[in-house]
Scaffold this motif. Structure first.
Motif, PDB file in Angstrom:
ATOM      1  N   MET A  75       0.857  -1.210   0.000  1.00  0.00           N
ATOM      2  CA  MET A  75       0.000   0.000   0.000  1.00  0.00           C
ATOM      3  C   MET A  75       0.888   1.254   0.000  1.00  0.00           C
ATOM      4  SD  MET A  75      -3.237   1.310   0.698  1.00  0.00           S
ATOM      5  CE  MET A  75      -3.762   2.949   1.152  1.00  0.00           C
ATOM      6  N   SER A  76       0.597   2.174  -0.925  1.00  0.00           N
ATOM      7  CA  SER A  76       1.407   3.381  -1.039  1.00  0.00           C
ATOM      8  C   SER A  76       1.256   4.244   0.212  1.00  0.00           C
ATOM      9  CB  SER A  76       0.932   4.156  -2.268  1.00  0.00           C
ATOM     10  OG  SER A  76       1.398   5.473  -2.231  1.00  0.00           O
ATOM     11  N   THR A  77       2.350   4.947   0.565  1.00  0.00           N
ATOM     12  CA  THR A  77       2.254   5.878   1.690  1.00  0.00           C
ATOM     13  C   THR A  77       1.724   7.232   1.224  1.00  0.00           C
ATOM     14  OG1 THR A  77       4.539   6.483   1.325  1.00  0.00           O
ATOM     15  CG2 THR A  77       4.106   4.810   3.017  1.00  0.00           C
ATOM     16  N   HIS A  78       1.474   7.329  -0.078  1.00  0.00           N
ATOM     17  CA  HIS A  78       0.920   8.572  -0.611  1.00  0.00           C
ATOM     18  C   HIS A  78      -0.577   8.440  -0.840  1.00  0.00           C
ATOM     19  CE1 HIS A  78       5.207   9.332  -1.839  1.00  0.00           C
ATOM     20  NE2 HIS A  78       4.886  10.375  -1.120  1.00  0.00           N
ATOM     21  N   ALA A  79      -1.315   9.461  -0.397  1.00  0.00           N
ATOM     22  CA  ALA A  79      -2.746   9.480  -0.695  1.00  0.00           C
ATOM     23  C   ALA A  79      -2.967   9.994  -2.106  1.00  0.00           C
ATOM     24  CB  ALA A  79      -3.471  10.366   0.312  1.00  0.00           C
ATOM     25  N   ILE A  80      -2.095  10.935  -2.512  1.00  0.00           N
ATOM     26  CA  ILE A  80      -2.252  11.587  -3.821  1.00  0.00           C
ATOM     27  C   ILE A  80      -0.885  11.700  -4.490  1.00  0.00           C
ATOM     28  CG2 ILE A  80      -2.857  13.771  -4.969  1.00  0.00           C
ATOM     29  CD1 ILE A  80      -4.764  14.276  -2.514  1.00  0.00           C
ATOM     30  N   LEU A  91     -10.974  15.260 -15.823  1.00  0.00           N
ATOM     31  CA  LEU A  91      -9.809  14.427 -16.148  1.00  0.00           C
ATOM     32  C   LEU A  91      -8.774  15.257 -16.899  1.00  0.00           C
ATOM     33  CD1 LEU A  91     -11.081  10.959 -17.458  1.00  0.00           C
ATOM     34  CD2 LEU A  91      -9.842  11.450 -15.331  1.00  0.00           C
ATOM     35  N   PRO A  92      -7.496  15.080 -16.579  1.00  0.00           N
ATOM     36  CA  PRO A  92      -6.464  15.818 -17.313  1.00  0.00           C
ATOM     37  C   PRO A  92      -6.289  15.250 -18.719  1.00  0.00           C
ATOM     38  CG  PRO A  92      -5.437  14.254 -15.823  1.00  0.00           C
ATOM     39  CD  PRO A  92      -6.917  14.153 -15.586  1.00  0.00           C
ATOM     40  N   GLN A  93      -5.798  16.105 -19.628  1.00  0.00           N
ATOM     41  CA  GLN A  93      -5.518  15.629 -20.992  1.00  0.00           C
ATOM     42  C   GLN A  93      -4.237  14.800 -21.007  1.00  0.00           C
ATOM     43  OE1 GLN A  93      -6.562  18.744 -20.354  1.00  0.00           O
ATOM     44  NE2 GLN A  93      -8.453  18.875 -21.540  1.00  0.00           N
ATOM     45  N   ARG A  94      -3.311  15.109 -20.071  1.00  0.00           N
ATOM     46  CA  ARG A  94      -2.058  14.353 -20.011  1.00  0.00           C
ATOM     47  C   ARG A  94      -1.676  14.073 -18.572  1.00  0.00           C
ATOM     48  NH1 ARG A  94       2.218  17.318 -23.859  1.00  0.00           N
ATOM     49  NH2 ARG A  94       3.655  16.189 -22.495  1.00  0.00           N
ATOM     50  N   GLY A  95      -0.894  13.023 -18.380  1.00  0.00           N
ATOM     51  CA  GLY A  95      -0.321  12.761 -17.071  1.00  0.00           C
ATOM     52  C   GLY A  95      -1.116  11.766 -16.250  1.00  0.00           C
ATOM     53  N   ARG A  96      -0.644  11.624 -15.014  1.00  0.00           N
ATOM     54  CA  ARG A  96      -1.185  10.614 -14.112  1.00  0.00           C
ATOM     55  C   ARG A  96      -1.766  11.278 -12.880  1.00  0.00           C
ATOM     56  NH1 ARG A  96       1.096   6.346 -11.221  1.00  0.00           N
ATOM     57  NH2 ARG A  96       2.696   7.757 -10.481  1.00  0.00           N
ATOM     58  N   VAL A  97      -2.910  10.772 -12.413  1.00  0.00           N
ATOM     59  CA  VAL A  97      -3.506  11.225 -11.153  1.00  0.00           C
ATOM     60  C   VAL A  97      -3.792   9.986 -10.329  1.00  0.00           C
ATOM     61  CG1 VAL A  97      -5.352  12.541 -10.047  1.00  0.00           C
ATOM     62  CG2 VAL A  97      -4.744  13.029 -12.418  1.00  0.00           C
ATOM     63  N   CYS A  98      -2.999   9.778  -9.305  1.00  0.00           N
ATOM     64  CA  CYS A  98      -3.171   8.571  -8.503  1.00  0.00           C
ATOM     65  C   CYS A  98      -3.756   8.968  -7.144  1.00  0.00           C
ATOM     66  CB  CYS A  98      -1.812   7.897  -8.354  1.00  0.00           C
ATOM     67  SG  CYS A  98      -1.969   6.217  -7.795  1.00  0.00           S
ATOM     68  N   VAL A  99      -4.935   8.477  -6.833  1.00  0.00           N
ATOM     69  CA  VAL A  99      -5.625   8.821  -5.588  1.00  0.00           C
ATOM     70  C   VAL A  99      -5.924   7.529  -4.831  1.00  0.00           C
ATOM     71  CG1 VAL A  99      -7.724   9.829  -4.600  1.00  0.00           C
ATOM     72  CG2 VAL A  99      -6.613  10.939  -6.532  1.00  0.00           C
ATOM     73  N   LEU A 100      -5.355   7.412  -3.646  1.00  0.00           N
ATOM     74  CA  LEU A 100      -5.521   6.209  -2.810  1.00  0.00           C
ATOM     75  C   LEU A 100      -5.184   4.947  -3.614  1.00  0.00           C
ATOM     76  CD1 LEU A 100      -8.874   7.255  -1.085  1.00  0.00           C
ATOM     77  CD2 LEU A 100      -6.590   7.327  -0.063  1.00  0.00           C
ATOM     78  N   GLY A 101      -4.121   5.051  -4.408  1.00  0.00           N
ATOM     79  CA  GLY A 101      -3.657   3.897  -5.177  1.00  0.00           C
ATOM     80  C   GLY A 101      -4.442   3.638  -6.450  1.00  0.00           C
ATOM     81  N   ASN A 102      -5.404   4.503  -6.758  1.00  0.00           N
ATOM     82  CA  ASN A 102      -6.216   4.328  -7.975  1.00  0.00           C
ATOM     83  C   ASN A 102      -5.780   5.337  -9.044  1.00  0.00           C
ATOM     84  OD1 ASN A 102      -8.610   2.497  -6.959  1.00  0.00           O
ATOM     85  ND2 ASN A 102      -8.244   4.050  -5.390  1.00  0.00           N
ATOM     86  N   GLU A 103      -5.487   4.845 -10.233  1.00  0.00           N
ATOM     87  CA  GLU A 103      -5.107   5.718 -11.339  1.00  0.00           C
ATOM     88  C   GLU A 103      -6.392   6.228 -12.013  1.00  0.00           C
ATOM     89  OE1 GLU A 103      -2.333   7.205 -12.416  1.00  0.00           O
ATOM     90  OE2 GLU A 103      -3.807   8.020 -13.787  1.00  0.00           O
ATOM     91  N   LEU A 104      -6.733   7.478 -11.716  1.00  0.00           N
ATOM     92  CA  LEU A 104      -8.046   7.991 -12.140  1.00  0.00           C
ATOM     93  C   LEU A 104      -8.210   8.020 -13.655  1.00  0.00           C
ATOM     94  CD1 LEU A 104      -8.813  10.953  -9.697  1.00  0.00           C
ATOM     95  CD2 LEU A 104      -9.143   8.511  -9.370  1.00  0.00           C
ATOM     96  N   THR A 105      -7.104   8.257 -14.373  1.00  0.00           N
ATOM     97  CA  THR A 105      -7.232   8.359 -15.837  1.00  0.00           C
ATOM     98  C   THR A 105      -7.526   7.001 -16.480  1.00  0.00           C
ATOM     99  OG1 THR A 105      -4.840   8.148 -16.077  1.00  0.00           O
ATOM    100  CG2 THR A 105      -5.709  10.380 -16.014  1.00  0.00           C
ATOM    101  N   GLN A 106      -7.351   5.929 -15.707  1.00  0.00           N
ATOM    102  CA  GLN A 106      -7.636   4.586 -16.246  1.00  0.00           C
ATOM    103  C   GLN A 106      -9.040   4.108 -15.852  1.00  0.00           C
ATOM    104  OE1 GLN A 106      -5.282   3.004 -18.180  1.00  0.00           O
ATOM    105  NE2 GLN A 106      -4.185   4.949 -17.978  1.00  0.00           N
ATOM    106  N   MET A 107      -9.768   4.927 -15.113  1.00  0.00           N
ATOM    107  CA  MET A 107     -11.083   4.485 -14.609  1.00  0.00           C
ATOM    108  C   MET A 107     -12.198   5.168 -15.397  1.00  0.00           C
ATOM    109  SD  MET A 107     -10.044   4.955 -10.627  1.00  0.00           S
ATOM    110  CE  MET A 107     -11.596   4.542  -9.855  1.00  0.00           C
ATOM    111  N   ASN A 108     -13.341   4.461 -15.546  1.00  0.00           N
ATOM    112  CA  ASN A 108     -14.473   5.132 -16.186  1.00  0.00           C
ATOM    113  C   ASN A 108     -15.176   6.041 -15.170  1.00  0.00           C
ATOM    114  OD1 ASN A 108     -16.250   3.575 -14.656  1.00  0.00           O
ATOM    115  ND2 ASN A 108     -16.376   1.987 -16.222  1.00  0.00           N
TER     116      ASN A 108
END
Ligand SMILES: Nc1ncnc2c1ncn2[C@@H]1O[C@H](COP(=O)(O)OP(=O)(O)OP(=O)(O)O)[C@@H](O)[C@H]1O
Ligand SMILES: [Mg+2]
Length: 245
Positions: A1-6, A58-75
């Motif tokens: 589990m990541s120690t980062h929330a965001i 959603l951003p046009q580029r890059g990664r947004v990881c929130v609580l271990g979830n990659e938001l750009t990969q989710m519907n």
């Protein structure tokens, strides 16, 4: 589990119809349990960034990881579920349902998320938990059954705060949550917010991560870390450079 929330990585966001990037953030990390005071001039993209963290935009580029979830990969449905269960969102415009009573507005996250409902009912039933939060924010029982539209702006802001906190979400995102409060109620609100988020969650086990936007720099010392959006957002730096040229 990541120690980062965001974690944000090479994030670029542009509003439709805009010529340039609104946000261009090479890297931003927020540790789990950390409380962040985020500031920057009006129009610098604070609310836009919070909307991205909440999976609303959603951003046009890059990664947004929130609580271990990659938001750009989710519907959008999966992002909605993540937000409903794990993020308490306190909007700049409150977003209360005007016809619902104060208490029913506070209870909304528990209606949408069994996780939030379960956490809110650890000590007593969910309604009592909503009443506890409203009372702590100095909203007495005479206000609980009133439609939100009949409350003052400062009262509505406190109802929105109780709604963000109920069911102890892992992340609380607050967009200028004290703007409509008088000085005394600002302090009551910050005290409650920091007390609520510093309690260990009986379910998740960790402290709540807080991203708090405000123009009021006097509040900054109450938080673990201050972030100036102008310093992390290269889009603002590019804009400032163009103005100087
Ligand atoms: N829904 C939208 N559609 C198009 N552009 C938008 C939208 N919302 C914001 N913007 C633009 O994005 C930029 C950043 O706005 P944002 O609301 O994120 O700023 P802010 O830092 O939260 O400002 P404030 O302190 O006034 O709340 C502004 O130039 C704004 O005009
Ligand atoms: Mg804003």
């Amino acid at each position: 589990m990541s120690t980062h929330a965001i974690v944000l990585d090479d994030l670029r966001f542009r509003w439709p119809g805009q010529a340039g990037w609104c946000l261009d953030i090479p890297r931003l990390e927020v540790a789990a349990g950390e409380s962040i005071f985020l500031h920057g001039p009006s129009g610098s993209g604070k609310s836009t960034l919070l909307g991205i963290l909440g999976g609303v935009a959603l951003p046009q580029r890059g990664r947004v990881c929130v609580l271990g979830n990659e938001l750009t990969q989710m519907n959008s449905g999966a992002r909605d579920r993540l937000r409903a269960s794990h993020i308490g969102f306190l909007f700049q415009q409150f977003n209360l349902l005007p016809w619902l009573s104060a208490i029913d507005n506070v209870l909304l996250p528990c209606t949408f998320s069994p996780t939030r409902k379960a956490r809110a009912s650890v000590a007593h039933d969910v309604r009592q938990e909503a009443e506890r939060l409203l009372s702590q924010l100095d909203l007495t029982s005479s206000h609980w059954l009133k439609p939100a539209a009949e409350l003052s702006v400062g009262q509505q802001q406190r109802v929105a705060a109780a709604r963000a906190l109920i069911g102890r979400p892992e992340i609380v995102i607050a967009d200028e949550p004290t703007s409509a409060l008088d000085a005394e109620r600002q302090q009551i609100f910050i005290d409650l917010l920091l007390r609520e988020i510093s309690q260990e969650s009986s379910v998740g086990g960790g402290k709540t991560t807080l991203v708090f936007v405000s123009h009021d720099q006097r509040l900054a010392s109450r938080f673990d870390r201050t972030i100036d959006l102008c310093e992390v957002n290269r889009a603002m730096q590019a804009e400032a450079g163009m103005e100087q040229a």
